[in-house]
Design an enzyme around this catalytic site. Structure first.
Site, short mmCIF file in Angstrom:
data_model
loop_
_atom_site.label_atom_id
_atom_site.label_comp_id
_atom_site.label_asym_id
_atom_site.label_seq_id
_atom_site.Cartn_x
_atom_site.Cartn_y
_atom_site.Cartn_z
N GLN A 28 0.97 -1.26 0.08
CA GLN A 28 -0.18 0.06 -0.15
C GLN A 28 0.67 0.94 0.10
O GLN A 28 0.48 2.06 -0.43
CB GLN A 28 -0.98 0.06 1.20
CG GLN A 28 -2.01 -1.15 1.54
CD GLN A 28 -2.79 -1.20 0.20
OE1 GLN A 28 -3.40 -0.28 -0.11
NE2 GLN A 28 -2.83 -2.28 -0.64
N HIS A 50 2.99 -9.12 -3.63
CA HIS A 50 2.21 -8.04 -3.82
C HIS A 50 3.17 -6.77 -4.01
O HIS A 50 2.94 -5.74 -4.57
CB HIS A 50 1.00 -7.66 -2.79
CG HIS A 50 -0.22 -8.42 -3.06
ND1 HIS A 50 -1.48 -8.14 -2.90
CD2 HIS A 50 -0.15 -9.93 -3.64
CE1 HIS A 50 -2.33 -9.05 -3.35
NE2 HIS A 50 -1.63 -10.17 -3.70
#
Length: 98
Positions: A28, A50
């Site tokens: 993020q 990710h």
């Protein structure tokens, strides 16, 4: 109860690791690091798939952003349970709206 126990164990591991972000937060932050001006870094456990994917995507969209992933030296008193930490650093593109 099993879900709660798993959540508690993950929180415990994250807190004991010494990382500044957990594996849920790593990816993020990549976009914000790339957009920022100057240098930024985060200390984390092994970068997740990710996180690594986010870095590769951002490098395609913002070629001026440069990332590096390095291992952090383990303390002399590290035990076998001590988690390896990594430093994800970025020289951001310095993008500004407008």
């Amino acid at each position: 109860e099993a879900v709660a126990a798993e959540a508690v164990e993950q929180l415990r591991e994250a807190l004991l690791s010494g990382a500044c972000v957990d594996h849920w937060m790593q990816d993020q932050l990549i976009v914000f690091m790339a957009l920022a001006a100057g240098n930024s870094a985060m200390l984390c456990t092994e970068p997740t798939l990710h996180t690594r994917t986010a870095i590769e995507v951002v490098k395609q969209l913002l070629p001026a952003a440069r990332f590096a992933i390095t291992t952090v030296a383990r303390p002399v008193d590290a035990t076998p349970e001590t988690v390896q930490l990594y430093r994800v650093s970025c020289h951001g593109a310095g993008w500004a709206a407008g």
